[in-house]
Design an enzyme around this catalytic site. Structure first.
Site, PDB file in Angstrom:
ATOM      1  N   SER A 142      10.644 -35.640 -17.648  1.00 43.47           N
ATOM      2  CA  SER A 142      11.494 -36.836 -18.288  1.00 43.47           C
ATOM      3  C   SER A 142      11.135 -36.606 -19.844  1.00 43.47           C
ATOM      4  CB  SER A 142      11.397 -38.149 -17.902  1.00 43.47           C
ATOM      5  OG  SER A 142      12.023 -39.110 -18.691  1.00 43.47           O
ATOM      6  N   TYR A 155       6.547 -45.222 -14.414  1.00 43.97           N
ATOM      7  CA  TYR A 155       7.472 -44.142 -14.570  1.00 43.97           C
ATOM      8  C   TYR A 155       6.925 -42.990 -15.569  1.00 43.97           C
ATOM      9  CZ  TYR A 155      12.128 -41.338 -15.014  1.00 43.97           C
ATOM     10  OH  TYR A 155      12.975 -40.541 -15.042  1.00 43.97           O
TER      11      TYR A 155
HETATM   12  N1  LIG Z   1      19.154 -40.136 -15.576  1.00 41.34           N
HETATM   13  C1  LIG Z   1      18.279 -39.682 -16.846  1.00 41.34           C
HETATM   14  O1  LIG Z   1      18.463 -40.354 -17.837  1.00 41.34           O
HETATM   15  C2  LIG Z   1      16.893 -39.015 -16.417  1.00 41.34           C
HETATM   16  C3  LIG Z   1      16.181 -38.750 -17.537  1.00 41.34           C
HETATM   17  C4  LIG Z   1      14.918 -38.324 -17.258  1.00 41.34           C
HETATM   18  C5  LIG Z   1      14.581 -37.839 -16.177  1.00 41.34           C
HETATM   19  N2  LIG Z   1      15.350 -38.055 -14.845  1.00 41.34           N
HETATM   20  C6  LIG Z   1      14.993 -37.334 -13.764  1.00 41.34           C
HETATM   21  O2  LIG Z   1      15.884 -36.915 -13.238  1.00 41.34           O
HETATM   22  C7  LIG Z   1      15.821 -36.815 -11.736  1.00 41.34           C
HETATM   23  C8  LIG Z   1      17.236 -37.091 -11.251  1.00 41.34           C
HETATM   24  O3  LIG Z   1      17.738 -38.213 -11.379  1.00 41.34           O
HETATM   25  P1  LIG Z   1      19.236 -38.582 -11.558  1.00 41.34           P
HETATM   26  O4  LIG Z   1      18.966 -39.496 -13.113  1.00 41.34           O
HETATM   27  O5  LIG Z   1      20.086 -37.766 -11.121  1.00 41.34           O
HETATM   28  O6  LIG Z   1      19.284 -40.048 -10.673  1.00 41.34           O
HETATM   29  P2  LIG Z   1      19.967 -40.378  -9.549  1.00 41.34           P
HETATM   30  O7  LIG Z   1      19.671 -41.722  -8.927  1.00 41.34           O
HETATM   31  O8  LIG Z   1      21.613 -40.317  -9.859  1.00 41.34           O
HETATM   32  O9  LIG Z   1      19.646 -39.212  -8.471  1.00 41.34           O
HETATM   33  C9  LIG Z   1      18.401 -39.178  -7.693  1.00 41.34           C
HETATM   34  C10 LIG Z   1      18.399 -38.611  -6.306  1.00 41.34           C
HETATM   35  O10 LIG Z   1      17.449 -38.814  -5.896  1.00 41.34           O
HETATM   36  C11 LIG Z   1      17.372 -39.437  -4.561  1.00 41.34           C
HETATM   37  N3  LIG Z   1      16.319 -39.730  -4.148  1.00 41.34           N
HETATM   38  C12 LIG Z   1      15.653 -41.132  -4.648  1.00 41.34           C
HETATM   39  N4  LIG Z   1      14.544 -41.194  -3.862  1.00 41.34           N
HETATM   40  C13 LIG Z   1      14.468 -40.045  -3.028  1.00 41.34           C
HETATM   41  C14 LIG Z   1      13.218 -39.676  -2.002  1.00 41.34           C
HETATM   42  N5  LIG Z   1      12.277 -40.346  -1.784  1.00 41.34           N
HETATM   43  N6  LIG Z   1      13.377 -38.494  -1.475  1.00 41.34           N
HETATM   44  C15 LIG Z   1      14.519 -37.615  -1.782  1.00 41.34           C
HETATM   45  N7  LIG Z   1      15.581 -38.176  -2.452  1.00 41.34           N
HETATM   46  C16 LIG Z   1      15.297 -39.217  -3.014  1.00 41.34           C
HETATM   47  C17 LIG Z   1      18.459 -40.249  -4.577  1.00 41.34           C
HETATM   48  O11 LIG Z   1      19.006 -40.717  -3.487  1.00 41.34           O
HETATM   49  C18 LIG Z   1      19.422 -39.608  -5.516  1.00 41.34           C
HETATM   50  O12 LIG Z   1      20.687 -39.375  -4.907  1.00 41.34           O
HETATM   51  C19 LIG Z   1      14.811 -37.719 -11.333  1.00 41.34           C
HETATM   52  O13 LIG Z   1      13.525 -36.995 -11.298  1.00 41.34           O
HETATM   53  C20 LIG Z   1      14.729 -38.519 -12.638  1.00 41.34           C
HETATM   54  O14 LIG Z   1      13.647 -39.169 -12.868  1.00 41.34           O
HETATM   55  C21 LIG Z   1      16.576 -38.762 -15.218  1.00 41.34           C
END
Ligand SMILES: NC(=O)c1ccc[n+]([C@@H]2O[C@H](COP(=O)([O-])OP(=O)(O)OC[C@H]3O[C@@H](n4cnc5c(N)ncnc54)[C@H](O)[C@@H]3O)[C@@H](O)[C@H]2O)c1
Length: 276
Positions: A142, A155
């Site tokens: 991230s 986080y």
């Molecule tokens: N959205 C942001 O601003 C952002 C920024 C930096 C990093 N990220 C990272 O990007 C990645 C994707 O996040 P996103 O923004 O698409 O969020 P999101 O919540 O839309 O999608 C995350 C998915 O991961 C699944 N998930 C959660 N726990 C799980 C587990 N234990 N096993 C399997 N699946 C699981 C959820 O059901 C969901 O479908 C994550 O690692 C998040 O930390 C997101």
């Protein structure tokens, strides 16, 4: 655009957000997909959309924090497709809360999914990626793996750990001359469900925090994020920054060193909602 054609790509957390967008973009480019999530309904919708694009999909319910399941899953994927080329350790969760009011279990849960989930996926698939002769592991850290933020200590701990783990792994692959490229991904605010799915420390209103994230912080669409990530993967980049916010704040850390901490604390005190 033939880089991903017929490649077998594993995407965890494919039922929503960046994971779904990665799956669709890869499907569009002719990849064969192993998609998983703990959210079966979200996953089914991603699978449906990928199949409309003509992709071959293996779909599984998988909790990345459950090590034995991830180990068994990696062998199943290898047996099903005969090879594994790309693994996107993307699944993740968020949690907000100052350490003073957070429980140990809150911190542990974030580490279990966001850090150990990545370690589980990496360890489980690494032998298959090496055997493929053409492997690539893509671990999602991230922007908060590059700079720390108040109320995000759990986080940040997990995402800084993912970065360190991934960068060490890359050096090991280079030294051992294994045919596995390694990329660490650092998104800024992406318009996904992450904040709405987030939990918060006692006394904090997760809904207020999610609204703030959705309205003020999430600037990049998941489709654009997936496009940037896949461009970086194609180019074999060690680090992919996603979004202008990630690039600007990464520069801030480089310029100010640890000085950014006071700056962010001052800005956060004025701007961030208390969530109470
Ligand atoms: N959205 C942001 O601003 C952002 C920024 C930096 C990093 N990220 C990272 O990007 C990645 C994707 O996040 P996103 O923004 O698409 O969020 P999101 O919540 O839309 O999608 C995350 C998915 O991961 C699944 N998930 C959660 N726990 C799980 C587990 N234990 N096993 C399997 N699946 C699981 C959820 O059901 C969901 O479908 C994550 O690692 C998040 O930390 C997101």
């Amino acid at each position: 655009m033939t880089h991903f054609l017929n490649k077998v790509a594993v995407v965890t957390g494919a039922g929503s957000g960046i994971g779904r967008a990665l799956a669709l973009d890869l499907a569009h480019q002719g990849a064969r997909l192993a998609l998983s999530d703990v959210d079966s309904a979200g996953l089914a919708e991603t699978v449906r959309q990928c199949e409309v694009l003509g992709a071959e999909v293996k779909a599984d319910h998988l909790d990345v924090a459950e090590r034995s399941s991830v180990l068994a899953y990696s062998d199943e994927v290898r047996a099903y497709f005969g090879v594994v080329n790309l693994v996107f350790n993307n699944a993740g969760i968020a949690f907000s809360g100052d350490i003073e009011v957070s429980e140990f279990k809150d911190v542990e849960r974030v580490m279990d999914v966001d850090f150990w989930g990545v370690v589980n996926g990496t360890k489980a698939f690494l032998p298959h990626l090496i055997a493929s002769g053409d492997g690539h592991i893509i671990n999602t850290s991230s922007l908060f793996g590059l700079l720390a933020m108040p109320s995000q200590s759990a986080y940040c701990a997990a995402k800084f750990a993912v970065r360190g783990f991934t960068e060490s792994l890359r050096q090991e692959m280079l030294m051992s001359k294994h045919p596995v490229r390694v990329t660490s991904v650092h998104p800024g605010g992406i318009k996904t469900a992450i904040a709405r799915n987030s939990t918060a420390a006692a006394g904090q209103d997760a809904k207020v925090l999610a609204e703030f994230f959705d309205k003020k912080m999430a600037r990049t669409t998941p489709e654009s994020a997936a496009h940037t990530i896949l461009r970086g993967v194609r180019a074999g980049r060690p680090r992919v920054l996603v979004g202008v916010d990630a690039r600007v704040l990464d520069a801030l850390v480089r310029v100010t060193g640890s000085g950014y901490q006071r700056l962010i604390a001052a800005v956060a005190a004025r701007v961030l909602p208390t969530g109470q």
